[in-house]
Write an enzyme that holds these catalytic residues in place. Structure first.
Site, PDB file in Angstrom:
ATOM      1  N   ALA A  79      65.685  35.196 -30.413  1.00  0.00           N
ATOM      2  CA  ALA A  79      65.843  34.135 -31.403  1.00  0.00           C
ATOM      3  C   ALA A  79      66.317  34.671 -32.756  1.00  0.00           C
ATOM      4  O   ALA A  79      67.122  34.031 -33.442  1.00  0.00           O
ATOM      5  CB  ALA A  79      64.519  33.396 -31.573  1.00  0.00           C
ATOM      6  N   THR A  80      65.816  35.845 -33.146  1.00  0.00           N
ATOM      7  CA  THR A  80      66.205  36.388 -34.459  1.00  0.00           C
ATOM      8  C   THR A  80      67.718  36.556 -34.526  1.00  0.00           C
ATOM      9  O   THR A  80      68.365  36.157 -35.502  1.00  0.00           O
ATOM     10  CB  THR A  80      65.489  37.737 -34.706  1.00  0.00           C
ATOM     11  OG1 THR A  80      64.088  37.511 -34.640  1.00  0.00           O
ATOM     12  CG2 THR A  80      65.849  38.333 -36.047  1.00  0.00           C
ATOM     13  N   GLN A 184      59.131  28.592 -30.564  1.00  0.00           N
ATOM     14  CA  GLN A 184      57.788  28.243 -30.074  1.00  0.00           C
ATOM     15  C   GLN A 184      57.800  26.905 -29.339  1.00  0.00           C
ATOM     16  O   GLN A 184      56.735  26.404 -28.957  1.00  0.00           O
ATOM     17  CB  GLN A 184      56.789  28.159 -31.246  1.00  0.00           C
ATOM     18  CG  GLN A 184      56.616  29.444 -32.010  1.00  0.00           C
ATOM     19  CD  GLN A 184      55.826  30.506 -31.242  1.00  0.00           C
ATOM     20  OE1 GLN A 184      55.240  30.245 -30.191  1.00  0.00           O
ATOM     21  NE2 GLN A 184      55.822  31.722 -31.754  1.00  0.00           N
ATOM     22  N   THR A 244      78.139  44.606 -23.301  1.00  0.00           N
ATOM     23  CA  THR A 244      77.880  44.372 -21.877  1.00  0.00           C
ATOM     24  C   THR A 244      76.653  43.478 -21.720  1.00  0.00           C
ATOM     25  O   THR A 244      75.586  43.773 -22.252  1.00  0.00           O
ATOM     26  CB  THR A 244      77.651  45.724 -21.161  1.00  0.00           C
ATOM     27  OG1 THR A 244      78.798  46.542 -21.409  1.00  0.00           O
ATOM     28  CG2 THR A 244      77.448  45.536 -19.668  1.00  0.00           C
ATOM     29  N   CYS A 330      54.468  38.902 -36.938  1.00  0.00           N
ATOM     30  CA  CYS A 330      55.458  39.563 -37.785  1.00  0.00           C
ATOM     31  C   CYS A 330      54.936  39.775 -39.197  1.00  0.00           C
ATOM     32  O   CYS A 330      55.479  40.531 -39.958  1.00  0.00           O
ATOM     33  CB  CYS A 330      56.731  38.728 -37.840  1.00  0.00           C
ATOM     34  SG  CYS A 330      57.220  38.153 -36.240  1.00  0.00           S
TER      35      CYS A 330
HETATM   36  N1  PMP Z   1      61.024  32.058 -34.838  1.00  0.00           N
HETATM   37  C1  PMP Z   1      59.752  31.792 -34.525  1.00  0.00           C
HETATM   38  C2  PMP Z   1      59.173  30.448 -34.849  1.00  0.00           C
HETATM   39  C3  PMP Z   1      58.968  32.762 -33.885  1.00  0.00           C
HETATM   40  O1  PMP Z   1      57.700  32.503 -33.577  1.00  0.00           O
HETATM   41  C4  PMP Z   1      59.538  34.023 -33.586  1.00  0.00           C
HETATM   42  C5  PMP Z   1      58.737  35.103 -32.926  1.00  0.00           C
HETATM   43  N2  PMP Z   1      57.497  35.348 -33.494  1.00  0.00           N
HETATM   44  C6  PMP Z   1      60.890  34.233 -33.928  1.00  0.00           C
HETATM   45  C7  PMP Z   1      61.603  33.223 -34.551  1.00  0.00           C
HETATM   46  C8  PMP Z   1      61.564  35.527 -33.640  1.00  0.00           C
HETATM   47  O2  PMP Z   1      61.663  35.732 -32.259  1.00  0.00           O
HETATM   48  P1  PMP Z   1      62.154  37.120 -31.679  1.00  0.00           P
HETATM   49  O3  PMP Z   1      61.292  38.172 -32.298  1.00  0.00           O
HETATM   50  O4  PMP Z   1      61.960  36.994 -30.220  1.00  0.00           O
HETATM   51  O5  PMP Z   1      63.580  37.288 -32.064  1.00  0.00           O
END
Ligand code: PMP
Length: 409
Positions: A79-80, A184, A244, A330
């Site tokens: 997601a990041t 989430q 890849t 985080c």
């Molecule tokens: N957005 C939200 C709402 C999250 O909870 C998280 C993971 N804690 C992330 C983004 C980032 O996800 P990832 O570390 O898998 O990239």
């Protein structure tokens, strides 16, 4: 330091919002793609075609689960990365304002900080005491400036579940785009993306019992022009991402997505029961317990609860039979008051005594009972030696002391 637990004395995992264990069915689906079907999707021979077929099937599965078209799903590392690609590139192209709410995940706050460093306009949107976005405020801002709005559908610390449809409608009414952080939410709440009409959406495999290191970016076809890399190879992730493609991880994401989507309603019902059980038992055992965030607009798997008079981190250390978090993974290694609870206007003493308990596919009623027992004992113990608790009981407003920094770390 890692404490040496044997397999059956490990604490009970109640941190599903941080990450989830891989479902064995997901692992089974992935295994053939390591040693048997290992081609590079770009190779023109048999092995490439075989890998490409698996990748296409995986992408189609995810597109079906979301009710979107196959060429709107881009695989990323998580997601990041999905959020970075969609937000940074769109703002760079359009040179418009970036709007996001104050309770966003650190990954989006980091993007906002980066944009500010690049001298791009950034605006933080307000939320109310329940953590819900103030829609009137959003509208007033979009009337003045169009741009890209990023909203977290289910908040990782509180579980607050935004009423996203009216938010999307307001964005589009004012010719603005919307990015939804569904990390989430994906596979956990019902979502028909065609109907919801998102412009961009981010999700990660490891939050839905899939592998780590894989995510998706949903990008509406008409918006791909904003994020495509000029002169890139259009055959690799539509020219949006290079390198890849890790086919086993993509297959794993698709299987995890399929399994999660098969049981969304049932799982929501089960988690709601477990949530209610936890809340009623802990409130029954202890006074001054606060549930942070909306009770009506909440994903039941995330419970943000404050034990007034105790520090969240101390409670975490004391409740040894459970693995929980004092905020998001985080940010929870930092001893500061959560920016999410702060933005919601929660009093500092309540915010500082908060814990996040997140439950999921393998959580049982017995696990909840253990959590209630451990947290009750830990709270009673900590309150019995807490000067802060004595002051609260004596009616002293300790939040004045937070303002003066006495309890700041
Ligand atoms: N957005 C939200 C709402 C999250 O909870 C998280 C993971 N804690 C992330 C983004 C980032 O996800 P990832 O570390 O898998 O990239």
């Amino acid at each position: 330091m890692l404490i040496n637990y044997s397999a059956n004395t490990k604490p009970i995992y109640l941190d599903y919002a941080a990450t989830t264990p891989c479902d064995p069915k997901v692992l089974d689906a992935m295994l053939p793609y390591f040693c048997n079907i290992y081609g590079n999707i770009n190779s023109l021979h048999y092995y490439g075609a075989e890998a490409l077929e698996a990748l296409t099937n995986a992408r189609q599965q995810i597109a079906n689960d979301m009710n979107v078209s196959i060429d709107e799903i881009i695989f990323t590392s998580g997601a990041t990365e999905s959020s970075n690609i969609s937000i940074l590139r769109t703002i760079e192209r359009l040179k418009q304002c970036f709007f996001t709410d104050q309770t966003q995940h650190a990954s989006i706050i980091n993007i906002a900080n980066r944009l500010q460093l690049l001298k791009q306009p950034v605006h933080f949107l307000k939320v109310n005491k329940e953590g819900l976005l103030d829609i009137n405020y959003l509208e007033s801002q979009l009337k003045e400036n169009k741009g890209l709005v990023s909203v977290c559908l289910v908040n990782n610390e509180t579980g607050v579940w935004q009423d996203i449809k009216p938010i999307v409608e307001i964005c589009h009414k004012y010719n603005s785009l919307i990015h939804v952080d569904a990390t989430q939410a994906y596979g956990k709440i019902p979502m028909d993306i065609k109907d919801l009409d998102f412009d961009f959406m981010s999700a990660s495999g490891h939050k839905i019992y899939g592998p780590k290191g894989i995510g998706i970016l949903y990008c509406k076809k008409s918006n791909q022009k904003y994020i495509r890399v000029p002169r890139s190879n259009p055959d690799i992730e539509f020219g949006i991402r290079a390198g890849t493609i890790p086919v086993p991880l993509c297959v794993g994401f698709a299987e995890a997505s399929k399994l999660s989507h098969q049981c969304i309603d049932k799982e929501l019902e089960r988690l709601t029961k477990l949530r209610k059980l936890f809340i009623s038992k802990i409130k029954n055992n202890l006074e001054e317990i606060y549930i942070n965030g909306s009770e009506t607009h909440t994903y039941p798997g995330i419970i943000n609860v404050s034990f007034r008079g105790c520090e969240g981190e101390s409670l975490m250390m004391e409740a040894k039979r459970i693995a929980i978090s004092s905020g998001s993974a985080c940010t929870s290694n930092k001893l500061t008051i959560s920016h999410v609870l702060n933005a919601m206007g929660i009093a500092p003493d309540i915010a500082q005594s908060s814990l996040r308990i997140s439950i999921g596919r393998y959580t049982t009623e017995e696990n909840i009972n253990t959590a209630v027992e451990d947290l009750t004992n830990a709270t009673l113990k900590l309150r019995s030696i807490s000067a802060v608790w004595d002051m609260i009981k004596a009616g002293i407003d300790i939040n004045k002391r937070f303002e003066r920094g006495i309890y700041k770390h």
